[in-house]
Design a protein around this motif. Structure first.
Motif, PDB file in Angstrom:
ATOM      1  N   ILE A 180       0.883  -1.323   0.019  1.00 16.13           N
ATOM      2  CA  ILE A 180       0.049  -0.082  -0.083  1.00 16.13           C
ATOM      3  C   ILE A 180       0.936   1.192  -0.062  1.00 16.13           C
ATOM      4  CG2 ILE A 180      -1.735   1.376   1.461  1.00 16.13           C
ATOM      5  CD1 ILE A 180      -2.985  -1.227   2.257  1.00 16.13           C
ATOM      6  N   VAL A 181       1.984   1.321   0.865  1.00 14.03           N
ATOM      7  CA  VAL A 181       2.732   2.262   0.999  1.00 14.03           C
ATOM      8  C   VAL A 181       3.744   2.553  -0.005  1.00 14.03           C
ATOM      9  CG1 VAL A 181       4.130   1.629   2.551  1.00 14.03           C
ATOM     10  CG2 VAL A 181       3.785   3.984   2.492  1.00 14.03           C
ATOM     11  N   ALA A 182       4.402   1.267  -0.305  1.00  9.17           N
ATOM     12  CA  ALA A 182       5.455   1.199  -1.546  1.00  9.17           C
ATOM     13  C   ALA A 182       4.912   1.979  -2.792  1.00  9.17           C
ATOM     14  CB  ALA A 182       6.077  -0.021  -1.427  1.00  9.17           C
ATOM     15  N   PHE A 183       3.862   1.069  -3.303  1.00 16.11           N
ATOM     16  CA  PHE A 183       3.294   1.638  -4.580  1.00 16.11           C
ATOM     17  C   PHE A 183       2.571   3.064  -4.432  1.00 16.11           C
ATOM     18  CE2 PHE A 183       3.343  -3.039  -5.599  1.00 16.11           C
ATOM     19  CZ  PHE A 183       4.702  -3.007  -6.212  1.00 16.11           C
ATOM     20  N   GLY A 184       2.206   3.158  -3.238  1.00 16.07           N
ATOM     21  CA  GLY A 184       1.610   4.646  -3.189  1.00 16.07           C
ATOM     22  C   GLY A 184       2.744   5.682  -3.414  1.00 16.07           C
ATOM     23  N   ILE A 185       4.084   5.341  -3.151  1.00 14.07           N
ATOM     24  CA  ILE A 185       4.868   6.381  -3.255  1.00 14.07           C
ATOM     25  C   ILE A 185       5.499   6.333  -4.623  1.00 14.07           C
ATOM     26  CG2 ILE A 185       7.239   7.030  -2.389  1.00 14.07           C
ATOM     27  CD1 ILE A 185       6.583   6.226   0.280  1.00 14.07           C
ATOM     28  N   TYR A 186       5.963   5.321  -5.020  1.00 21.48           N
ATOM     29  CA  TYR A 186       6.276   4.917  -6.697  1.00 21.48           C
ATOM     30  C   TYR A 186       5.522   3.728  -7.155  1.00 21.48           C
ATOM     31  CZ  TYR A 186       9.464   4.929 -10.601  1.00 21.48           C
ATOM     32  OH  TYR A 186       9.840   4.892 -11.721  1.00 21.48           O
ATOM     33  N   PRO A 187       4.409   4.499  -8.029  1.00 21.33           N
ATOM     34  CA  PRO A 187       3.550   3.341  -8.400  1.00 21.33           C
ATOM     35  C   PRO A 187       3.820   2.969  -9.924  1.00 21.33           C
ATOM     36  CG  PRO A 187       2.587   5.819  -8.647  1.00 21.33           C
ATOM     37  CD  PRO A 187       3.938   5.853  -7.811  1.00 21.33           C
ATOM     38  N   GLN A 188       4.794   3.513 -10.484  1.00 20.29           N
ATOM     39  CA  GLN A 188       5.087   3.085 -11.766  1.00 20.29           C
ATOM     40  C   GLN A 188       5.006   1.742 -12.239  1.00 20.29           C
ATOM     41  OE1 GLN A 188       4.686   5.201 -14.124  1.00 20.29           O
ATOM     42  NE2 GLN A 188       5.499   3.533 -15.698  1.00 20.29           N
ATOM     43  N   PRO A 189       6.214   0.948 -11.436  1.00 22.80           N
ATOM     44  CA  PRO A 189       6.260  -0.652 -11.857  1.00 22.80           C
ATOM     45  C   PRO A 189       4.956  -1.212 -12.112  1.00 22.80           C
ATOM     46  CG  PRO A 189       7.431  -0.064  -9.702  1.00 22.80           C
ATOM     47  CD  PRO A 189       6.701   1.058 -10.119  1.00 22.80           C
ATOM     48  N   PHE A 190       3.855  -0.976 -10.907  1.00 20.55           N
ATOM     49  CA  PHE A 190       2.697  -1.455 -10.593  1.00 20.55           C
ATOM     50  C   PHE A 190       1.649  -1.049 -12.056  1.00 20.55           C
ATOM     51  CE2 PHE A 190      -1.459  -0.111  -8.428  1.00 20.55           C
ATOM     52  CZ  PHE A 190      -1.926  -1.326  -8.431  1.00 20.55           C
ATOM     53  N   ILE A 191       1.712   0.147 -12.121  1.00 16.76           N
ATOM     54  CA  ILE A 191       1.082   0.776 -13.139  1.00 16.76           C
ATOM     55  C   ILE A 191       1.204   0.423 -14.410  1.00 16.76           C
ATOM     56  CG2 ILE A 191       0.423   2.806 -14.225  1.00 16.76           C
ATOM     57  CD1 ILE A 191       0.059   4.176 -11.786  1.00 16.76           C
ATOM     58  N   ALA A 192       2.670   0.105 -14.723  1.00 16.18           N
ATOM     59  CA  ALA A 192       3.005  -0.205 -16.050  1.00 16.18           C
ATOM     60  C   ALA A 192       2.751  -1.743 -16.315  1.00 16.18           C
ATOM     61  CB  ALA A 192       4.791  -0.450 -16.034  1.00 16.18           C
ATOM     62  N   ILE A 193       2.427  -2.734 -15.390  1.00 16.62           N
ATOM     63  CA  ILE A 193       1.928  -4.005 -15.632  1.00 16.62           C
ATOM     64  C   ILE A 193       0.678  -3.707 -15.951  1.00 16.62           C
ATOM     65  CG2 ILE A 193       1.597  -6.312 -14.829  1.00 16.62           C
ATOM     66  CD1 ILE A 193       3.884  -5.850 -12.745  1.00 16.62           C
ATOM     67  N   MET A 194      -0.097  -2.849 -15.172  1.00 16.65           N
ATOM     68  CA  MET A 194      -1.494  -3.088 -15.336  1.00 16.65           C
ATOM     69  C   MET A 194      -1.774  -2.369 -16.838  1.00 16.65           C
ATOM     70  SD  MET A 194      -4.258  -3.699 -14.156  1.00 16.65           S
ATOM     71  CE  MET A 194      -4.486  -3.567 -12.440  1.00 16.65           C
TER      72      MET A 194
END
Lengths: 485, 634
Positions: A457-471
């Motif tokens: 929750i906090v890690a991808f809240g601060i830097y969401p790019q990896p998670f968003i890129a997959i999506m």
């Protein structure tokens, strides 16, 4: 790898149910071990598979029924970016669910929990509509069992209500799937998606609405939502976590995966209607939340409110709106999962979920306070946490096609702050009312189960790019099908 | 040597690191944690000096810093980075200076508190977010830190969470500011959909190419956000209640920095606001309404912190008027002087509270002899607040009033009324607190000997803050800062509120200040209104002021309790339970009943079954016959 990830939970359930009754083979450890393995397997997906251009990873296909129908029915497995993230979420929540129920010793409980996990994974990795439907139905059985036998309160009524409601949804979905199959002469999702949009006809509109209502019941969206608060209130903690965290997401996944690539053009006609329904759901759920006295019901209605954002994003039929909606599926899964873990932890200590019975318990349970405040802040969309990113992308994306709906949806942000802070403050802060003779979190399983969800929750809240890129890659199938405006 | 990017980031992140250090290692150790926090902000302060000098050398033009991709998905690219123009440099310096002094003061003020590490953690995170908002180069980046500031404000107002009033005030502050932030979010959405970028420079440069309606709503949305944070009417309701928090927090967050962020936001996007006349008018109207309404409230309040809180809102009203008039530099100048003298006043109030244990001015009096240092510094702060020559407040207020005189005479008159009100409540507070004797009925008259001047860790910060409150007005003798602020925004209109100096304006305002002081003296020291006092207390006007114009009452009791939680909430719950859920249960029961009817037919009797079969066949035959006869016509 994908097939293996699907099979392990079923294998685990078999092993648990057959394991000898001795202290050496406690079912919880077997369950934990296998859920860890599944999680690690699914974590490898983003690294070993290439999801670019909507490609599927770990694709396997077996012909199943060849002669019976005018076209073949096969069993096919594979994950794209969207499914991959949902599978990871499922497995993450499954670990938390196992850890949080560590004081339950029943073999049957863990057996059903593993079957639940397996069938949910099945929904996300199925690439055939019939197979998808089978897993969709399979998930009902463990849910029914878990609520009926390990639930609290009016559990039989709730379990039955849940099952019947979902069966109505299933009937609609099955009808929709069959129409879709005959229209496209195939049940193969990849094949169907590659055909692009169907030709507009009355039958296709029927299929659209059958499928849509079926999935909206699962999501759930007003006025099909009343099963959710009951099911949540009476379900054991782990089941609430899975229910809010993953089961609701199956509805959103169904819309994205089945309706949009084939019948997305109908959103031009019905987008405003669905978007308004979503926006209404946001406000409706939020106001219901303010009136609830049971903490679990508060969070259940907040789920309804948050799922409204998903529908708004999807109904806008824009790249960013749909992306935001898919992100919201994951973020809400993590956040509501954490909230329900927190409620479970409180309930275990205070033996009540009535908000008015508790006051100022932070002095006794500082760690639980921290966890719940963290989850509450994430839920109200605080920047720096993952929920904010999904919401802001939905707003930005859906404004172009649904401006007024978006304005209403934005006001939901105020409501979510209001009910979250109000409920949490009433429980944790203020004058200390009762002394409970139990301690703050002091065992590792409970601590780990919450930390597991707090970290992303906090890690991808601060830097969401990896998670968003997959999506983003995961949504390419929609672009390829020409679905998005 | 110009400061480099890494060090600018370090200004922002150094408080965050110190808070992380406290949480991870020293969460049980009070004094170490406070020292770490002070060291962290001290380091930031040193670097901010460097940034300020670099900016002075560059004459306020922003020097190029890298942009870092944060999100890149479809066409949605968000780059985060640092703005290093004159506005930023000055704001960063002000924020770190006040924060450093407040942190040192807190060491004394909070010495008896049991959760000092928590306090310093929150405070450091607040400073981190405030600096983040000031340094941001992207609208979304501002918003992120803007919300984090709101969170820290929430956490610090509710710092003493056993107090129900503090808990309520914290919630109120968060929700009211969030109400304004709805506008902020909407404006982010509008700006993105209109120009496809959220970069501050890009937005300011593309103002002219935006659709006028979009521009209007985007500016209005941002203004709503600013009004929420800067507590402008009608969103000012949260700030007086926010005084439930520790006093140094009020000094830092609710007087000097966070509440000024709204003004900063408008200044940052000044080309956007400047281009819509209607928004400028709205800003003037809101500013004037706020400054006069809260000026009156300041007269009625008996809690010294509340007087200061109303005064803060009122002074922020001045800044909004200045912004509305286009006097962007005057607004920022007033923001800076206000930050120092208001922080000073709050810390004085904290110092008083520390020795008397009360904030109620009715229980105070005669403190000038017992706490001479606090008195002197409070006097300096008050006079600066009134805008008396040659204190800092005079110069900044004069700029605003002068701009008003040249633009609109009505605005000018309203501002002058504001000057009188300010002087009236300030002198009232001074007289009630420091002059006369202890109130005879108060318990503190018995405790007179316990009241003492505060320790050095608390009184030195007061002295330090008194210096800018006295002399800050002279600093811009060479117009260095004016030039810096002007250059900060290359897209400003040429007219940025320059005005000619009119001697009669300061003369009038000093006259009004004196008048206010005399009125205060007569009413509150000589008690000339004693004869009327009984009538006065029951009069409608006093009641209206005590009830804060019924605005809070209306929002809390009527709108929230009666409407949202009452009629609307109850009817929706009723609808959910009795309509939707009943329909669901009805469907279930209906199916069961239908089933029970047909269950009777399965009774196991062969006679019945054969009867049914033959009967059924007969019925079918008849139907077939009828159909073929009537429909097919054979």
């Amino acid at each position: 790898m994908v097939v293996l990830t699907l099979l392990i939970p079923f294998l685990a359930s078999l092993m648990i149910s057959l394991s000898p009754n001795s202290a050496k083979y406690q079912p919880k450890y077997i369950a934990l071990f296998f859920s860890l393995i599944t999680f690690l397997f699914s974590m490898s997906f983003p690294f070993i598979y290439d999801f670019a251009d909507g490609a599927y990873g770990g694709y396997e296909k077996f012909v199943w029924l060849n002669e019976l129908f005018p076209f073949e029915i096969s069993i096919a497995f594979g994950v794209d970016g969207l499914a991959c993230l949902l599978v990871i979420l499922t497995n993450l929540l499954a670990i938390s669910a196992v850890l949080i129920s560590f004081n339950i010793k029943d073999k049957a409980y863990y057996t059903w929990l593993m079957i639940l996990q397996g069938s949910i994974i099945g929904v996300f990795v199925s690439l055939n509509l019939i197979q998808f439907f089978i897993f969709w139905e399979l998930e009902l059985l463990p849910m029914f069992m878990l609520i009926t036998f390990w639930g609290t309160g009016n559990r039989e009524y709730s379990a039955m209500k849940f099952v019947l409601y979902t069966l109505v949804a299933s009937a609609l979905i099955l009808t929709g799937i069959i129409i879709l199959g005959y229209e496209t002469q195939s049940f193969d999702i990849i094949q169907i998606n590659s055909m692009g949009m169907l030709v507009d006809s009355e039958l296709v509109s029927f299929a659209f609405w059958f499928l849509m209502i079926g999935f909206l019941i699962k999501l759930p969206i007003f006025p099909f939502h009343t099963w959710l608060p009951d099911a949540h209130t009476d379900a054991p903690t782990a089941v609430s976590v899975m229910l809010a965290g993953i089961l609701l997401k199956m509805g959103g996944y169904g819309i994205l995966k089945i309706i949009l690539p084939t019948m997305g053009f109908l959103l031009n006609d019905y987008g405003l209607l669905l978007g308004s329904l979503g926006a209404f759901s946001i406000i409706y759920g939020a106001i219901q939340t303010l009136k609830q006295s049971d903490l679990k019901r508060v969070i259940a209605f907040s789920s309804i409110s948050h799922m409204g954002f998903v529908l708004v994003g999807i109904a806008s039929n824009s790249e960013l709106g749909i992306l935001g909606a898919s992100l919201q599926l994951i973020t809400h899964g993590l956040i509501s999962g954490l909230l329900f873990l927190g409620v479970g932890l409180i309930y275990e200590r205070t033996n009540t979920r009535e908000i008015s019975d508790m006051s100022g318990i932070t002095n006794q349970f500082p760690k639980i306070t921290l966890i719940m405040m963290f989850a509450g802040l994430a839920s109200l969309g605080l920047p720096g946490m993952i929920g904010f990113i999904a919401e802001i992308i939905i707003f930005i994306g859906s404004y172009q096609s649904l401006p007024f709906v978006t304005v209403v949806a934005i006001s939901g942000v105020l409501f979510s702050a209001a009910y979250m802070l109000w409920s949490l403050q009433r429980i944790f802060f203020g004058i200390e009312k009762n002394k409970y003779n139990s301690e703050d979190i002091n065992s590792w399983p409970q601590l780990v189960s919450t930390l597991l969800l707090m970290f992303p929750i906090v890690a991808f809240g601060i830097y969401p790019q990896p998670f968003i890129a997959i999506m983003e890659e995961g949504l390419n199938f929609l672009l390829n099908a020409g679905a998005i405006l | 040597m110009t400061i480099n990017e890494f060090l600018v980031w370090l200004i922002q992140f150094s408080p965050l690191f110190s808070s992380a250090l406290i949480v991870m290692l020293f969460y049980k150790k009070s004094s170490i944690s406070s020292n770490i926090s002070i060291a962290g902000i001290g380091f930031s302060w040193l670097l901010s000096l460097w940034l300020l000098f670099s900016s002075i050398i560059e004459k306020g033009h922003s020097f190029v810093m890298d942009q870092h991709l944060w999100i890149s998905v479809f066409n949605f690219d968000i780059e985060f980075g640092i703005m290093t123009d004159g506005l930023t440099a000055i704001m960063v310096f002000v924020v770190t200076s006040v924060a450093l002094i407040v942190q040192i003061f807190s060491k004394g003020y909070m010495e008896h508190d049991s959760s000092i590490p928590r306090y310093y953690t929150f405070l450091s995170i607040f400073i981190f977010s405030m600096l983040g908002a000031v340094l941001a180069s992207n609208l979304l980046q501002i918003f992120i830190f803007w919300e984090l500031m709101g969170l820290c404000s929430f956490l610090l107002i509710g710092f003493w969470f056993e107090k129900p009033s503090a808990v309520k005030a914290a919630r109120k502050a968060f929700l009211v500011t969030r109400f304004g932030d709805l506008g902020f979010i909407l404006s982010i959405v509008l700006i993105w959909n209109s120009i496809g970028s959220l970069d501050i420079m890009v937005i300011n440069s593309k103002v002219t190419s935006m659709d006028t309606n979009v521009l209007l709503f985007a500016a209005f949305g941002l203004l709503c956000g600013a009004m929420g944070k800067s507590a402008q009417f009608p969103l000012h309701v949260w700030l007086p209640d926010a005084m439930e928090g520790p006093t140094p927090v009020s000094a830092l967050i609710h007087a000097a920095t966070m509440v000024a962020a709204g003004v900063f936001l408008v200044a940052r996007f000044f080309p956007l606001f400047e281009s819509v006349d209607m928004i400028q008018t709205i800003m003037i109207v809101i500013g004037i309404t706020t400054l006069i309404l809260t000026g009156f409230l300041g007269i009625a309040a008996n809690d010294i912190k509340r007087v200061l809180a109303y005064s803060t809102v009122s002074q922020l009203g001045y800044m909004f008027v200045a912004l509305g008039l286009g006097a962007y530099i005057a607004a920022i100048f007033h923001l800076i002087t206000h930050a120092f003298f208001k922080a000073l006043l709050f810390l004085c109030a904290g110092s008083i509270n520390h020795s008397t244990d009360t904030f109620d001015m009715r229980n105070m009096g005669g403190l000038s002899k017992l706490m001479p240092l606090t008195f002197t510094t409070f006097l300096i702060g008050s006079l600066s607040l009134c805008g008396l020559f040659p204190f800092a407040g005079f110069w900044s207020k004069e700029l605003i009033i002068g701009a008003a005189y040249e633009k609109n005479i009505i605005v000018f008159v309203c501002l002058m009324v504001g000057v009188f009100l300010t002087s009236f409540y300030v002198f009232r507070a001074l007289i009630m607190t420091f002059f006369g004797d202890f109130h005879p009925t108060s318990e503190f008259s018995k405790l007179k000997k316990h009241v003492h001047e505060s320790s050095r860790v608390m009184s030195y910060p007061l002295l330090v803050l008194a210096i800018p409150a006295l002399f800050l007005g002279f600093i811009d003798f060479f117009h260095i800062f004016e030039e810096m602020l002007y250059n900060a925004n290359p897209y400003l209109n040429s007219d940025h509120g320059e005005h000619h100096f009119h001697l009669f304006i300061p003369v009038i305002s000093i006259g009004l200040i004196t008048l206010g002081a005399i009125f205060s003296y007569l009413i509150f020291y000589k008690n000339y209104l004693k004869l009327f006092r009984n009538n006065l207390n029951s009069s409608f006007l006093v009641k209206l002021l005590n009830e804060r114009y019924y605005i809070d009452y209306f929002i809390e009791k009527v709108f929230v309790t009666r409407f949202i939680l009452g009629s609307l909430g109850n009817s929706l719950v009723f609808f959910d339970k009795k309509v939707i859920d009943r329909a669901v249960n009805f469907t279930g029961k209906f199916s069961i009943n239908i089933g029970q009817i047909f269950v009777r037919s399965v009774n196991g009797q062969i006679q019945f079954y054969s009867f049914a079969i033959i009967g059924g066949l007969l019925v079918c035959q008849i139907i077939l016959l009828l159909v073929s006869f009537y429909v097919l016509g054979t």
